[in-house]
Design a protein around this motif. Sequence first.
Motif, PDB file in Angstrom:
ATOM      1  N   ARG A  15      17.616  -2.569  -9.429  1.00 45.47           N
ATOM      2  CA  ARG A  15      16.705  -3.524 -10.031  1.00 45.47           C
ATOM      3  C   ARG A  15      17.505  -4.586 -10.774  1.00 45.47           C
ATOM      4  O   ARG A  15      18.468  -4.275 -11.475  1.00 45.47           O
ATOM      5  CB  ARG A  15      15.755  -2.820 -10.994  1.00 45.47           C
ATOM      6  CG  ARG A  15      14.896  -1.736 -10.351  1.00 45.47           C
ATOM      7  CD  ARG A  15      13.918  -1.186 -11.370  1.00 45.47           C
ATOM      8  NE  ARG A  15      13.183  -0.046 -10.844  1.00 45.47           N
ATOM      9  CZ  ARG A  15      12.078  -0.155 -10.120  1.00 45.47           C
ATOM     10  NH1 ARG A  15      11.605  -1.347  -9.830  1.00 45.47           N
ATOM     11  NH2 ARG A  15      11.456   0.920  -9.673  1.00 45.47           N
ATOM     12  N   VAL A  70      15.780  -6.892 -12.772  1.00 46.96           N
ATOM     13  CA  VAL A  70      15.021  -7.121 -13.995  1.00 46.96           C
ATOM     14  C   VAL A  70      14.156  -5.891 -14.247  1.00 46.96           C
ATOM     15  O   VAL A  70      14.066  -4.998 -13.409  1.00 46.96           O
ATOM     16  CB  VAL A  70      14.117  -8.373 -13.881  1.00 46.96           C
ATOM     17  CG1 VAL A  70      14.945  -9.634 -13.728  1.00 46.96           C
ATOM     18  CG2 VAL A  70      13.166  -8.245 -12.695  1.00 46.96           C
ATOM     19  N   ARG A  71      13.504  -5.856 -15.422  1.00 43.83           N
ATOM     20  CA  ARG A  71      12.595  -4.756 -15.698  1.00 43.83           C
ATOM     21  C   ARG A  71      11.418  -4.813 -14.735  1.00 43.83           C
ATOM     22  O   ARG A  71      10.872  -5.889 -14.462  1.00 43.83           O
ATOM     23  CB  ARG A  71      12.090  -4.854 -17.130  1.00 43.83           C
ATOM     24  CG  ARG A  71      13.139  -4.550 -18.182  1.00 43.83           C
ATOM     25  CD  ARG A  71      12.501  -4.547 -19.552  1.00 43.83           C
ATOM     26  NE  ARG A  71      11.464  -3.521 -19.642  1.00 43.83           N
ATOM     27  CZ  ARG A  71      10.645  -3.381 -20.677  1.00 43.83           C
ATOM     28  NH1 ARG A  71      10.740  -4.222 -21.702  1.00 43.83           N
ATOM     29  NH2 ARG A  71       9.734  -2.423 -20.681  1.00 43.83           N
ATOM     30  N   PRO A  72      11.003  -3.660 -14.216  1.00 44.95           N
ATOM     31  CA  PRO A  72       9.875  -3.668 -13.274  1.00 44.95           C
ATOM     32  C   PRO A  72       8.582  -4.051 -13.977  1.00 44.95           C
ATOM     33  O   PRO A  72       8.329  -3.649 -15.110  1.00 44.95           O
ATOM     34  CB  PRO A  72       9.833  -2.232 -12.759  1.00 44.95           C
ATOM     35  CG  PRO A  72      10.475  -1.423 -13.847  1.00 44.95           C
ATOM     36  CD  PRO A  72      11.529  -2.310 -14.461  1.00 44.95           C
TER      37      PRO A  72
END
Length: 381
Positions: free
Chosen positions: A274, A276-278
């Motif tokens: 990932r 970025v934050r999901p």
Amino acid sequence: MKLRLELVLLLALIIGLGVIAAYYADQRGQQAAGIRTTSFSSSDDGALALYRWLERIVPGRVDRLAYRPFALSAAEGMLFVLGPTERYEPAQVAAVTEWVRDGGVLVMADNRPSPRSTLSPLLKAFDLELKIITQTSTATPVHPALGSPPLTTLPVHTAVAIASTAPQPALAPLAVADTHPIVAGQRFGDGYVIVVSSLYPFTNDGLRQPESAAFMLNLLRWLPLNQKIVFDEFHHGFVPNADLRSLLLNHPFGWAILYGVAVIGLYILAGSRRFVRPLPLRSETARRSSVEYIDSIAGMLRRTRQISYAAEHYRHMLRRRLGQSYGIPLTLDDAAFVDQLATIRPADQQQLLRLLTDLRRPDLDEAGLLRLVAEGDQLMR
């Protein structure tokens, strides 16, 4: 791991591109073999007739440099290089020049100008090049070396001529067209180099002309005694069977495999981390309230007509809320429960006992249950 649809489509696209690339390369190779003068081709532009004719003239002394590593031996006295489709590598140029220096006779022919000609690296090693001239169909022999058998004209059909790039040219014109050398030769060490700026005399179509046949017989006069004539088919693509590394690096199928592995690897790498934050799903952020839960349970009980179940549940909850804080056991029957509760806190024993009894009535309807619940709430205040 389940294959995602986009990964399957990507694999299909890569395989399709590989098949198309291989087919296109194969077609180009077949076309090149067809239009270039290879001794394997029986087309008008091929040189199979020349190869078989020479086999009859000097039986057992004509060979092809094909399907084996590129190398020349002392037993090979004359090398025909006719319009190759592959350029000469530096190591191959060095091998040919060393072979000529030791006494070999090199016959080179092409009708493409430098540097377009794949012969350019080999020509450059002998300080030669092919330059563009006006289209000509015949050349006139000007050197006695082309006089046995007698040769008055030579069909060439070419638009290039031979030129020397050396400060002191040693090139000897053998046949010219409007003063431009079409056939020329020069000594190199103990050997000799013959350059022809036309492929036509060597082709199956050109060899039908008596002048072309006479020209070939004149060239054979340079063949050293008891030595072989070799046709360079290595640079027409007839190379040894390649290993896995060569197939991967030099063949369109190999390129497609490497490209596919790289793309799939990048796809897996990009999909496994990932950046970025999901973002939470909408269903995760939209939490249901307790009121919705109560409404859903009440609606379910109402639709299934579970009035007695709801009444018993409320009865149990009422007894627990009234007696829990005083430590009254819930296992007591209604009468004992009410008597013990009355000794601790003021309560209308008759009303409470009646309420608990009515909650167990089998004929209790929805309106009656709501009335009893409201009455119980008043008692708990």
